[in-house]
Design a protein around this motif. Structure first.
Motif, PDB file in Angstrom:
ATOM      1  N   TYR A  31       0.803  -1.215   0.000  1.00 51.72           N
ATOM      2  CA  TYR A  31       0.000   0.000   0.000  1.00 51.72           C
ATOM      3  C   TYR A  31       0.837   1.267   0.000  1.00 51.72           C
ATOM      4  O   TYR A  31       1.910   1.338   0.613  1.00 51.72           O
ATOM      5  CB  TYR A  31      -0.905   0.045   1.230  1.00 51.72           C
ATOM      6  CG  TYR A  31      -2.052  -0.945   1.190  1.00 51.72           C
ATOM      7  CD1 TYR A  31      -1.955  -2.168   1.841  1.00 51.72           C
ATOM      8  CD2 TYR A  31      -3.219  -0.644   0.517  1.00 51.72           C
ATOM      9  CE1 TYR A  31      -3.009  -3.065   1.821  1.00 51.72           C
ATOM     10  CE2 TYR A  31      -4.279  -1.546   0.493  1.00 51.72           C
ATOM     11  CZ  TYR A  31      -4.157  -2.749   1.143  1.00 51.72           C
ATOM     12  OH  TYR A  31      -5.198  -3.646   1.115  1.00 51.72           O
ATOM     13  N   THR A  32       0.311   2.280  -0.663  1.00 49.47           N
ATOM     14  CA  THR A  32       0.796   3.650  -0.499  1.00 49.47           C
ATOM     15  C   THR A  32       0.206   4.188   0.807  1.00 49.47           C
ATOM     16  O   THR A  32      -0.971   3.950   1.104  1.00 49.47           O
ATOM     17  CB  THR A  32       0.328   4.498  -1.688  1.00 49.47           C
ATOM     18  OG1 THR A  32       1.137   4.177  -2.823  1.00 49.47           O
ATOM     19  CG2 THR A  32       0.398   5.971  -1.411  1.00 49.47           C
ATOM     20  N   ILE A  33       1.019   4.898   1.589  1.00 48.74           N
ATOM     21  CA  ILE A  33       0.586   5.345   2.908  1.00 48.74           C
ATOM     22  C   ILE A  33       0.618   6.870   3.006  1.00 48.74           C
ATOM     23  O   ILE A  33       1.420   7.529   2.337  1.00 48.74           O
ATOM     24  CB  ILE A  33       1.472   4.742   4.016  1.00 48.74           C
ATOM     25  CG1 ILE A  33       2.939   5.128   3.824  1.00 48.74           C
ATOM     26  CG2 ILE A  33       1.314   3.219   4.066  1.00 48.74           C
ATOM     27  CD1 ILE A  33       3.870   4.662   4.938  1.00 48.74           C
ATOM     28  N   GLY A  34      -0.211   7.414   3.865  1.00 44.09           N
ATOM     29  CA  GLY A  34      -0.226   8.862   4.004  1.00 44.09           C
ATOM     30  C   GLY A  34      -0.862   9.339   5.289  1.00 44.09           C
ATOM     31  O   GLY A  34      -1.578   8.583   5.961  1.00 44.09           O
ATOM     32  N   ASN A  53       4.788   2.603  -5.311  1.00 50.44           N
ATOM     33  CA  ASN A  53       5.282   2.152  -6.611  1.00 50.44           C
ATOM     34  C   ASN A  53       6.704   2.636  -6.897  1.00 50.44           C
ATOM     35  O   ASN A  53       7.490   1.913  -7.510  1.00 50.44           O
ATOM     36  CB  ASN A  53       4.340   2.601  -7.724  1.00 50.44           C
ATOM     37  CG  ASN A  53       4.182   4.113  -7.785  1.00 50.44           C
ATOM     38  OD1 ASN A  53       4.543   4.820  -6.863  1.00 50.44           O
ATOM     39  ND2 ASN A  53       3.647   4.606  -8.889  1.00 50.44           N
ATOM     40  N   ASP A  54       7.029   3.863  -6.451  1.00 47.14           N
ATOM     41  CA  ASP A  54       8.372   4.369  -6.750  1.00 47.14           C
ATOM     42  C   ASP A  54       9.157   4.776  -5.511  1.00 47.14           C
ATOM     43  O   ASP A  54      10.296   5.254  -5.633  1.00 47.14           O
ATOM     44  CB  ASP A  54       8.295   5.549  -7.724  1.00 47.14           C
ATOM     45  CG  ASP A  54       7.548   6.741  -7.147  1.00 47.14           C
ATOM     46  OD1 ASP A  54       7.304   7.693  -7.902  1.00 47.14           O
ATOM     47  OD2 ASP A  54       7.195   6.716  -5.948  1.00 47.14           O
ATOM     48  N   GLU A  99      -4.445   1.861  -2.642  1.00 47.71           N
ATOM     49  CA  GLU A  99      -3.992   0.687  -3.386  1.00 47.71           C
ATOM     50  C   GLU A  99      -3.188   1.088  -4.618  1.00 47.71           C
ATOM     51  O   GLU A  99      -2.645   0.217  -5.311  1.00 47.71           O
ATOM     52  CB  GLU A  99      -5.202  -0.164  -3.776  1.00 47.71           C
ATOM     53  CG  GLU A  99      -5.925  -0.742  -2.575  1.00 47.71           C
ATOM     54  CD  GLU A  99      -7.188  -1.497  -2.952  1.00 47.71           C
ATOM     55  OE1 GLU A  99      -7.691  -1.301  -4.065  1.00 47.71           O
ATOM     56  OE2 GLU A  99      -7.662  -2.280  -2.106  1.00 47.71           O
ATOM     57  N   SER A 100      -3.105   2.398  -4.865  1.00 40.48           N
ATOM     58  CA  SER A 100      -2.346   2.864  -6.028  1.00 40.48           C
ATOM     59  C   SER A 100      -1.368   3.956  -5.585  1.00 40.48           C
ATOM     60  O   SER A 100      -0.413   3.693  -4.885  1.00 40.48           O
ATOM     61  CB  SER A 100      -3.286   3.351  -7.123  1.00 40.48           C
ATOM     62  OG  SER A 100      -4.136   4.382  -6.643  1.00 40.48           O
ATOM     63  N   ILE A 101      -1.628   5.184  -5.972  1.00 34.59           N
ATOM     64  CA  ILE A 101      -0.707   6.280  -5.715  1.00 34.59           C
ATOM     65  C   ILE A 101      -1.262   7.211  -4.645  1.00 34.59           C
ATOM     66  O   ILE A 101      -2.422   7.092  -4.239  1.00 34.59           O
ATOM     67  CB  ILE A 101      -0.418   7.089  -7.000  1.00 34.59           C
ATOM     68  CG1 ILE A 101      -1.729   7.704  -7.516  1.00 34.59           C
ATOM     69  CG2 ILE A 101       0.227   6.202  -8.058  1.00 34.59           C
ATOM     70  CD1 ILE A 101      -1.529   8.659  -8.662  1.00 34.59           C
ATOM     71  N   GLY A 105      -8.239  11.341  -2.364  1.00 34.10           N
ATOM     72  CA  GLY A 105      -9.241  10.335  -2.038  1.00 34.10           C
ATOM     73  C   GLY A 105      -8.619   8.967  -1.831  1.00 34.10           C
ATOM     74  O   GLY A 105      -8.770   8.079  -2.685  1.00 34.10           O
ATOM     75  N   MET A 106      -7.923   8.793  -0.699  1.00 37.46           N
ATOM     76  CA  MET A 106      -7.292   7.515  -0.410  1.00 37.46           C
ATOM     77  C   MET A 106      -8.368   6.451  -0.215  1.00 37.46           C
ATOM     78  O   MET A 106      -9.541   6.749   0.008  1.00 37.46           O
ATOM     79  CB  MET A 106      -6.417   7.636   0.837  1.00 37.46           C
ATOM     80  CG  MET A 106      -5.318   8.691   0.708  1.00 37.46           C
ATOM     81  SD  MET A 106      -3.917   8.173  -0.301  1.00 37.46           S
ATOM     82  CE  MET A 106      -2.882   7.451   0.997  1.00 37.46           C
ATOM     83  N   ASP A 107      -7.983   5.191  -0.274  1.00 41.69           N
ATOM     84  CA  ASP A 107      -8.963   4.110  -0.271  1.00 41.69           C
ATOM     85  C   ASP A 107      -9.468   3.726   1.121  1.00 41.69           C
ATOM     86  O   ASP A 107     -10.620   3.312   1.274  1.00 41.69           O
ATOM     87  CB  ASP A 107      -8.359   2.891  -0.960  1.00 41.69           C
ATOM     88  CG  ASP A 107      -8.036   3.156  -2.418  1.00 41.69           C
ATOM     89  OD1 ASP A 107      -6.889   2.896  -2.837  1.00 41.69           O
ATOM     90  OD2 ASP A 107      -8.927   3.648  -3.138  1.00 41.69           O
ATOM     91  N   TYR A 108      -8.605   3.815   2.107  1.00 41.16           N
ATOM     92  CA  TYR A 108      -8.987   3.437   3.466  1.00 41.16           C
ATOM     93  C   TYR A 108      -8.476   4.499   4.438  1.00 41.16           C
ATOM     94  O   TYR A 108      -7.356   5.014   4.271  1.00 41.16           O
ATOM     95  CB  TYR A 108      -8.410   2.070   3.849  1.00 41.16           C
ATOM     96  CG  TYR A 108      -8.832   0.950   2.938  1.00 41.16           C
ATOM     97  CD1 TYR A 108      -8.004   0.515   1.900  1.00 41.16           C
ATOM     98  CD2 TYR A 108     -10.062   0.321   3.107  1.00 41.16           C
ATOM     99  CE1 TYR A 108      -8.400  -0.501   1.057  1.00 41.16           C
ATOM    100  CE2 TYR A 108     -10.457  -0.704   2.267  1.00 41.16           C
ATOM    101  CZ  TYR A 108      -9.630  -1.107   1.248  1.00 41.16           C
ATOM    102  OH  TYR A 108     -10.020  -2.119   0.414  1.00 41.16           O
ATOM    103  N   TRP A 109      -9.283   4.776   5.464  1.00 42.31           N
ATOM    104  CA  TRP A 109      -8.987   5.849   6.416  1.00 42.31           C
ATOM    105  C   TRP A 109      -9.148   5.379   7.860  1.00 42.31           C
ATOM    106  O   TRP A 109     -10.014   4.557   8.159  1.00 42.31           O
ATOM    107  CB  TRP A 109      -9.945   7.017   6.202  1.00 42.31           C
ATOM    108  CG  TRP A 109      -9.751   7.736   4.911  1.00 42.31           C
ATOM    109  CD1 TRP A 109     -10.254   7.361   3.700  1.00 42.31           C
ATOM    110  CD2 TRP A 109      -9.016   8.929   4.687  1.00 42.31           C
ATOM    111  NE1 TRP A 109      -9.866   8.260   2.735  1.00 42.31           N
ATOM    112  CE2 TRP A 109      -9.106   9.237   3.319  1.00 42.31           C
ATOM    113  CE3 TRP A 109      -8.287   9.786   5.512  1.00 42.31           C
ATOM    114  CZ2 TRP A 109      -8.488  10.366   2.747  1.00 42.31           C
ATOM    115  CZ3 TRP A 109      -7.689  10.899   4.965  1.00 42.31           C
ATOM    116  CH2 TRP A 109      -7.786  11.180   3.593  1.00 42.31           C
ATOM    117  N   GLY A 110      -8.329   5.959   8.736  1.00 38.81           N
ATOM    118  CA  GLY A 110      -8.561   5.811  10.155  1.00 38.81           C
ATOM    119  C   GLY A 110      -9.556   6.848  10.620  1.00 38.81           C
ATOM    120  O   GLY A 110     -10.005   7.706   9.845  1.00 38.81           O
TER     121      GLY A 110
END
Length: 119
Positions: A31-34, A53-54, A99-101, A105-110
């Protein structure tokens, strides 16, 4: 459905430090994290994000040189080390994964953890 739980928020004096943690319920390494934050009366903004990814890591200008994003895939946990905190850093901090970059609009949130910087 991946679940994320933040911890480590609290009250800190200006100039102090905190480390936020985000524990995830699944395997983190793909996963990409933020981290994002929302101050009272303001819109949510991105703080830091690391593209899986990078390997690139990005920081908001307001936190560059003070905050550091890191991850421990073995523990399925990632962190935000916050140093030299300022009153304007006061906000609810949210961790999120994609799941991408990196994207707004990230896919999952706390659900968020409150950080208050005040003397």
């Amino acid at each position: 459905q991946l679940q994320l739980v933040e911890s480590g928020g609290g009250l800190v004096q200006p100039g102090g430090s905190l480390r936020l943690s985000c524990a995830t319920s699944g395997t983190l390494d793909t996963y990409t994290i933020g981290w994002f934050r929302q101050a009272p009366g303001k819109e949510r903004e991105g703080v830091s994000c690391a593209n899986n990814n990078d390997g690139s890591t990005h920081y908001a200008d307001s936190v560059k040189g003070r905050f550091t994003l890191s991850r421990d895939n073995a523990k399925n946990t990632f962190y935000l080390q916050m140093n030299s905190l300022k009153p304007e850093d006061t906000a609810v901090y949210y961790c999120a994964v994609s799941e991408s970059i990196c994207k707004y609009g990230m896919d999952y949130w706390g659900k968020g953890t409150l950080v208050t910087v005040s003397s």
